[in-house]
Design a protein around this motif. Structure first.
Motif, PDB file in Angstrom:
ATOM      1  N   ARG A   1      -5.534  -4.322 -10.754  1.00  0.00           N
ATOM      2  CA  ARG A   1      -4.530  -5.319 -10.377  1.00  0.00           C
ATOM      3  C   ARG A   1      -5.027  -6.146  -9.200  1.00  0.00           C
ATOM      4  O   ARG A   1      -5.791  -5.674  -8.370  1.00  0.00           O
ATOM      5  CB  ARG A   1      -3.214  -4.658  -9.965  1.00  0.00           C
ATOM      6  CG  ARG A   1      -2.520  -3.936 -11.071  1.00  0.00           C
ATOM      7  CD  ARG A   1      -1.137  -3.494 -10.705  1.00  0.00           C
ATOM      8  NE  ARG A   1      -1.111  -2.731  -9.448  1.00  0.00           N
ATOM      9  CZ  ARG A   1       0.006  -2.384  -8.833  1.00  0.00           C
ATOM     10  NH1 ARG A   1       1.175  -2.715  -9.325  1.00  0.00           N
ATOM     11  NH2 ARG A   1      -0.038  -1.695  -7.714  1.00  0.00           N
ATOM     12  N   LEU A   2      -4.553  -7.382  -9.153  1.00  0.00           N
ATOM     13  CA  LEU A   2      -4.841  -8.298  -8.061  1.00  0.00           C
ATOM     14  C   LEU A   2      -3.506  -8.767  -7.497  1.00  0.00           C
ATOM     15  O   LEU A   2      -2.620  -9.163  -8.255  1.00  0.00           O
ATOM     16  CB  LEU A   2      -5.646  -9.489  -8.586  1.00  0.00           C
ATOM     17  CG  LEU A   2      -6.020 -10.570  -7.594  1.00  0.00           C
ATOM     18  CD1 LEU A   2      -7.438 -11.034  -7.872  1.00  0.00           C
ATOM     19  CD2 LEU A   2      -5.075 -11.735  -7.663  1.00  0.00           C
ATOM     20  N   LEU A   3      -3.354  -8.692  -6.186  1.00  0.00           N
ATOM     21  CA  LEU A   3      -2.137  -9.151  -5.517  1.00  0.00           C
ATOM     22  C   LEU A   3      -2.431 -10.459  -4.811  1.00  0.00           C
ATOM     23  O   LEU A   3      -3.371 -10.532  -4.016  1.00  0.00           O
ATOM     24  CB  LEU A   3      -1.651  -8.118  -4.499  1.00  0.00           C
ATOM     25  CG  LEU A   3      -0.532  -8.566  -3.553  1.00  0.00           C
ATOM     26  CD1 LEU A   3       0.744  -8.871  -4.324  1.00  0.00           C
ATOM     27  CD2 LEU A   3      -0.276  -7.499  -2.504  1.00  0.00           C
TER      28      LEU A   3
ATOM     29  N   GLN B   1       0.833  -1.202   0.000  1.00  0.00           N
ATOM     30  CA  GLN B   1       0.000   0.000   0.000  1.00  0.00           C
ATOM     31  C   GLN B   1       0.868   1.252   0.000  1.00  0.00           C
ATOM     32  O   GLN B   1       0.509   2.260  -0.602  1.00  0.00           O
ATOM     33  CB  GLN B   1      -0.944   0.000   1.197  1.00  0.00           C
ATOM     34  CG  GLN B   1      -2.046  -1.025   1.042  1.00  0.00           C
ATOM     35  CD  GLN B   1      -2.899  -1.160   2.291  1.00  0.00           C
ATOM     36  OE1 GLN B   1      -2.698  -0.468   3.276  1.00  0.00           O
ATOM     37  NE2 GLN B   1      -3.852  -2.074   2.245  1.00  0.00           N
ATOM     38  N   ALA B   2       2.020   1.201   0.645  1.00  0.00           N
ATOM     39  CA  ALA B   2       2.943   2.339   0.625  1.00  0.00           C
ATOM     40  C   ALA B   2       3.511   2.564  -0.773  1.00  0.00           C
ATOM     41  O   ALA B   2       3.911   3.681  -1.114  1.00  0.00           O
ATOM     42  CB  ALA B   2       4.072   2.106   1.624  1.00  0.00           C
ATOM     43  N   GLN B   3       3.530   1.517  -1.602  1.00  0.00           N
ATOM     44  CA  GLN B   3       4.023   1.628  -2.976  1.00  0.00           C
ATOM     45  C   GLN B   3       2.922   1.987  -3.970  1.00  0.00           C
ATOM     46  O   GLN B   3       3.143   1.956  -5.166  1.00  0.00           O
ATOM     47  CB  GLN B   3       4.677   0.318  -3.395  1.00  0.00           C
ATOM     48  CG  GLN B   3       5.894  -0.049  -2.598  1.00  0.00           C
ATOM     49  CD  GLN B   3       6.390  -1.449  -2.925  1.00  0.00           C
ATOM     50  OE1 GLN B   3       5.888  -2.119  -3.813  1.00  0.00           O
ATOM     51  NE2 GLN B   3       7.387  -1.896  -2.184  1.00  0.00           N
ATOM     52  N   GLY B   4       1.716   2.283  -3.466  1.00  0.00           N
ATOM     53  CA  GLY B   4       0.649   2.725  -4.350  1.00  0.00           C
ATOM     54  C   GLY B   4      -0.447   1.708  -4.611  1.00  0.00           C
ATOM     55  O   GLY B   4      -1.374   1.991  -5.365  1.00  0.00           O
ATOM     56  N   PHE B   5      -0.374   0.544  -4.042  1.00  0.00           N
ATOM     57  CA  PHE B   5      -1.417  -0.456  -4.215  1.00  0.00           C
ATOM     58  C   PHE B   5      -2.530  -0.157  -3.221  1.00  0.00           C
ATOM     59  O   PHE B   5      -2.334  -0.177  -2.020  1.00  0.00           O
ATOM     60  CB  PHE B   5      -0.830  -1.856  -3.966  1.00  0.00           C
ATOM     61  CG  PHE B   5      -1.818  -2.972  -4.128  1.00  0.00           C
ATOM     62  CD1 PHE B   5      -2.312  -3.300  -5.375  1.00  0.00           C
ATOM     63  CD2 PHE B   5      -2.247  -3.692  -3.034  1.00  0.00           C
ATOM     64  CE1 PHE B   5      -3.209  -4.333  -5.526  1.00  0.00           C
ATOM     65  CE2 PHE B   5      -3.145  -4.731  -3.163  1.00  0.00           C
ATOM     66  CZ  PHE B   5      -3.626  -5.047  -4.422  1.00  0.00           C
ATOM     67  N   ARG B   6      -3.724   0.167  -3.715  1.00  0.00           N
ATOM     68  CA  ARG B   6      -4.867   0.544  -2.869  1.00  0.00           C
ATOM     69  C   ARG B   6      -6.005  -0.467  -3.058  1.00  0.00           C
ATOM     70  O   ARG B   6      -6.861  -0.296  -3.912  1.00  0.00           O
ATOM     71  CB  ARG B   6      -5.370   1.933  -3.230  1.00  0.00           C
ATOM     72  CG  ARG B   6      -4.344   3.019  -3.146  1.00  0.00           C
ATOM     73  CD  ARG B   6      -4.156   3.474  -1.709  1.00  0.00           C
ATOM     74  NE  ARG B   6      -3.176   4.541  -1.647  1.00  0.00           N
ATOM     75  CZ  ARG B   6      -1.986   4.402  -1.113  1.00  0.00           C
ATOM     76  NH1 ARG B   6      -1.632   3.270  -0.600  1.00  0.00           N
ATOM     77  NH2 ARG B   6      -1.135   5.411  -1.086  1.00  0.00           N
ATOM     78  N   PRO B   7      -6.017  -1.544  -2.266  1.00  0.00           N
ATOM     79  CA  PRO B   7      -7.032  -2.592  -2.478  1.00  0.00           C
ATOM     80  C   PRO B   7      -8.418  -2.182  -1.986  1.00  0.00           C
ATOM     81  O   PRO B   7      -8.563  -1.610  -0.917  1.00  0.00           O
ATOM     82  CB  PRO B   7      -6.490  -3.764  -1.671  1.00  0.00           C
ATOM     83  CG  PRO B   7      -5.655  -3.145  -0.612  1.00  0.00           C
ATOM     84  CD  PRO B   7      -5.086  -1.885  -1.215  1.00  0.00           C
TER      85      PRO B   7
END
Length: 176
Positions: A109-111, A82-88
């Protein structure tokens, strides 16, 4: 390895539980004896009783502790992404805190974690389908099928209380 230990402990609970029941019956369910307040039978029986009880209690504590450590690791991992820009918009933590699935609808995107010991991002158009299937009496498994030939399936076991909410959120984000 962790699952193997958990399985061996659970299988071991059957004979250990039977032995504990036999010890209790043969001593007449004498709580004062087991607590050491009164004497009676051989003290080795008291030690056997407490060793059997510690097997159960120690196993429960060990696996609870391990689950908490895995859960904190997954939360740190999710916070790092999330700190790298991934906002689930959807986050799913597995029942045993050993897997994670996050979906960022805005970035498409899906992690999925763990895949080969690390997180792996899929584009939402790589997801061919998903389903939640029963796995045993109370468990359900979320399976995400992908078009990636190297990683065709990602699955995790859901907590029973999260099945309906997870299904609704995935249907809203990925479609049925």
């Amino acid at each position: 390895m962790w699952e193997l230990l958990r399985t061996l402990w659970a299988i071991g609970c059957i004979p250990i539980g039977a032995l504990l029941l036999i010890v209790l019956v043969l001593c007449g369910f004498n709580l004062a004896f087991f607590l050491g307040i009164s004497s009676g039978a051989d003290p080795a029986v008291r030690w056997l009783f407490w060793a059997l009880v510690l097997y159960f209690v120690g196993g429960v504590w060990l696996f609870w502790w391990g689950d908490q450590r895995y859960a904190s690791k997954l939360k740190r991992l999710a916070a790092g992404f999330q700190a790298q820009g991934f906002r689930p918009q959807v986050e799913v933590f597995a029942k045993m805190s050993d897997a994670y699935l996050g979906i960022d609808g805005a970035a498409r995107r899906l992690l999925a974690y763990p895949i080969d010991g690390k997180g792996h991002f899929f584009q939402l158009d790589e997801i061919s389908s998903w389903r939640i299937v029963p796995a045993g009496k109370r468990n359900h498994r979320l399976e995400v099928l992908t078009r990636n030939p190297r990683l065709p399936v990602f699955s995790l076991v859901l907590k029973p209380t999260e099945v309906l909410a997870t299904e609704a959120r995935l249907a809203a984000l990925l479609g049925a």
